[in-house]
Write a protein that holds these residues in place. Structure first.
Motif, short mmCIF file in Angstrom:
data_model
loop_
_atom_site.label_atom_id
_atom_site.label_comp_id
_atom_site.label_asym_id
_atom_site.label_seq_id
_atom_site.Cartn_x
_atom_site.Cartn_y
_atom_site.Cartn_z
N GLU B 175 2.88 7.45 -1.87
CA GLU B 175 1.69 6.61 -1.79
C GLU B 175 2.08 5.14 -1.71
OE1 GLU B 175 -0.58 7.43 -5.27
OE2 GLU B 175 -1.97 8.74 -4.21
N ALA B 176 3.03 4.75 -2.57
CA ALA B 176 3.42 3.34 -2.62
C ALA B 176 3.97 2.90 -1.26
CB ALA B 176 4.46 3.12 -3.71
N ALA B 177 4.83 3.72 -0.67
CA ALA B 177 5.42 3.36 0.62
C ALA B 177 4.35 3.30 1.70
CB ALA B 177 6.50 4.37 0.99
N LEU B 178 3.45 4.28 1.71
CA LEU B 178 2.39 4.30 2.72
C LEU B 178 1.48 3.07 2.56
CD1 LEU B 178 1.48 8.07 2.48
CD2 LEU B 178 2.65 6.95 4.38
N ALA B 179 1.17 2.72 1.30
CA ALA B 179 0.29 1.58 1.06
C ALA B 179 0.94 0.27 1.48
CB ALA B 179 -0.10 1.52 -0.41
N LEU B 180 2.27 0.27 1.61
CA LEU B 180 2.96 -0.94 2.05
C LEU B 180 3.14 -0.96 3.56
CD1 LEU B 180 5.60 -1.13 -0.80
CD2 LEU B 180 3.84 -2.82 -0.34
N GLY B 181 2.52 -0.02 4.23
CA GLY B 181 2.57 -0.06 5.69
C GLY B 181 3.70 0.75 6.29
N ALA B 182 4.23 1.71 5.53
CA ALA B 182 5.22 2.60 6.12
C ALA B 182 4.49 3.75 6.81
CB ALA B 182 6.14 3.16 5.04
N ASN B 183 5.06 4.31 7.89
CA ASN B 183 4.46 5.54 8.39
C ASN B 183 5.07 6.71 7.62
OD1 ASN B 183 6.93 6.23 9.62
ND2 ASN B 183 6.37 5.07 11.46
#
Lengths: 253, 293
Positions: B175-183
């Motif tokens: 979630e954290a990575a996705l929320a930072l704009g990672a695919n």
């Protein structure tokens, strides 16, 4: 005379479903820039669901369906031209439990900037210091940046997560019950940060005192509906709706 | 409570606890004892055969003299080959199962298949390897065929361990990575995989130990009783420790005369496998430092 605040987030007739479950019912709201907006309501009322719509984190939930429109700075974020990855870079998020990566403090902060292609060490150094200062954590960690973020205290970890989100210089920061896993002292530090932050913040909290302490405006959700929305002082002292009054006076919740 | 009941109840509880602890201790002691007995037996009988020459020379005089160097080399090569086969396949399958696959009949079937594969007797893998790699694909009895067969043998273990390790990384990392704009792939590669890697590697190295010790899968697919030279290509037959022991103990000209070589080879194999397990534990401890959640 106070100038009418500028709207940065506008939701129009939003309905949201998890499979057959109707989680949000015809929600319309204008959220003002540079303010702290709190979302309160009992568990399952839809406040977290609504928050996650604002940076499209519900895209990953199987069976989720949205009707209605949400605009950020005038542009539809669910429109055909919207890029979810781009939206998540403009709308940062801090989660309920501190979730730093199993990496150094430095690498945690750099994660977002590196994703957008910033690689030069001197640029990253500047961003890391700026983000950590903005999250009021710099003085505590400046000498241990290479230490794993996992070794910090819960409150420090949560501020690492704040700094990590701020490193992308988002327009808006979403916070999903950011202090519910923290002790009172750590909570106070995060709340103090929120009050002083020069940023649009939307915070979900189940703690009404917290909403009263830190927010400019409060939205009360109940059973998927936005029951009442207004300046925090007014909502807590002169609620217009019976349901709001019942909730804030502790008659249910 | 009745006055008389107090002492009685306490005494009985105490007796029960003593009995239970005794049984548990016995069970633990017994299994430890059996393992110790095996190790001591092999060490005592194997150590006299050990020498520098035993580890570095080729066998001589119908295996009754000389060393086991080619068998050590063969076992190491087979184990590495098995790992090269199983790691990409197993890690790939695990990432698919843990990260991408939507729950449904297909995923259930895959997972059931993986679990069942782990229970298939190793001799079946050997026959499968013989029919597919050795004959049909024409790789012959070779290092390649043996590596592929052993790789398939440890594939379920590698996959299951890797999937478990991936599942144990908190969803909040993703979630954290996705929320930072990672695919999704970036989130998996940059955040989930590094966090899960110690667990994934541990499973793989333990499986490697198993591959090194297996006999049946390589009897048909890779192993020669004796080679004059070390393999110079992946299409060569190789000697291996488990099959060397089997051959000496069942097929050689002088079964009794080669007892020291048999125990010596067994000891070397044991050390190799235990060494790999120890290595796995060290790697895990090292990678996990400062990464607990």
């Amino acid at each position: 005379m106070v100038a009418e605040p500028q709207t940065i987030i506008e939701a129009r007739n939003v309905d949201f479903y998890y499979g057959d479950f109707h989680a949000l019912k015809n929600v319309s709201i204008n959220i003002a820039a540079q303010e702290v907006t709190a979302m309160i309501g009992p568990s399952g009322c839809g406040k977290s669901t609504f928050l996650k719509l604002l940076n499209r984190m519900n895209d990953f939930t199987p069976g989720a369906r949205l009707a209605g429109e949400i605009f950020i700075s005038g542009a539809s974020i669910y429109g055909p031209d919207a890029d979810p990855v781009d939206i998540r870079r403009r709308v940062g998020m801090v989660f309920q439990r501190p979730n730093p990566f199993a990496k150094s403090i430095y690498d945690n902060i750099c994660y977002g900037p590196r994703l957008v292609g910033i690689r030069k060490p001197q640029d990253l150094d500047v961003l890391v210091e700026k983000a950590l200062r903005a999250a009021a954590l710099w003085d505590e960690v400046k000498d241990i940046l290479s230490k794993s973020a996992m070794e910090l205290s819960g409150g420090q970890q949560q501020r690492v997560c704040v700094a990590r989100a701020l490193a992308l210089e988002p327009e808006i920061l979403l916070m999903d019950e950011p202090t519910s896993a923290l002790d009172p002292i750590a909570t106070a530090k995060v709340e103090e940060w929120i009050k002083n932050a020069n940023l649009t913040i939307v915070i979900v909290t189940h703690n009404m005192q917290q909403a009263a302490r830190i927010s400019d405006r409060t939205a009360f959700f109940f059973m998927g509906e936005l029951v009442e929305f207004g300046p925090t002082m007014e909502l807590f002292t002169r609620p217009q709706e019976t349901q709001t009054e019942n909730y804030i006076t502790g008659r249910f919740g | 409570m009745l006055e008389a009941q107090k002492g009685f109840g306490r005494q009985r509880r105490y007796r029960e606890q003593k009995l239970a602890f005794l049984a548990i201790r016995l069970a633990a002691g017994l299994s430890l004892g059996v393992m110790a007995a095996i190790i001591i037996y092999i060490v005592v009988n194997g150590v006299p055969a050990l020498s520098w020459a035993f580890l570095t020379e080729f066998p001589r005089d119908n295996m009754s003299a000389g060393g086991i160097f080619p068998a050590i080399v063969g076992t190491v090569l087979l184990a590495v080959g098995a790992l090269l086969t199983a790691l990409p396949l197993g890690f790939g399958a695990a990432i698919y199962l843990a990260e991408y696959a939507r729950p449904g009949p297909l995923v259930t079937a895959i997972r059931l298949g993986v679990a069942n594969l782990a229970g298939v007797p190793s001799v079946v893998f050997g026959l499968f390897g013989l029919s597919l790699f050795v004959t049909t694909l024409g790789f012959g009895r070779s290092l390649l065929s043996g590596s592929l067969t052993l790789g398939l043998l440890i594939l379920p273990t590698v996959t299951a361990a890797a999937e478990e390790a991936l599942r144990q990384t908190p969803a909040s990392f993703r979630e954290a990575a996705l929320a930072l704009g990672a695919n999704r792939w970036q989130a998996i590669r940059q955040v989930v995989l590094p966090a899960a890697l110690p667990g994934m590697l541990t499973g793989a190295i333990l499986a490697l130990g198993r591959a090194a010790g297996e006999t049946a899968p390589i009897v048909f697919t890779a192993s020669a009783a004796y080679t004059l030279l070390l393999p110079d290509s992946i299409y060569r037959e190789v000697m291996a420790l488990p099959t060397h022991i089997l051959n000496l103990a069942t097929n050689s000209v002088h079964i009794e005369a080669t007892r020291p070589q048999q125990f010596g080879s067994a000891l070397v194999l044991l050390v190799l496998v235990l060494g790999l397990s120890t290595f796995a534990i060290v790697v895990r401890a090292k990678l996990r430092r400062g990464r607990q959640w």
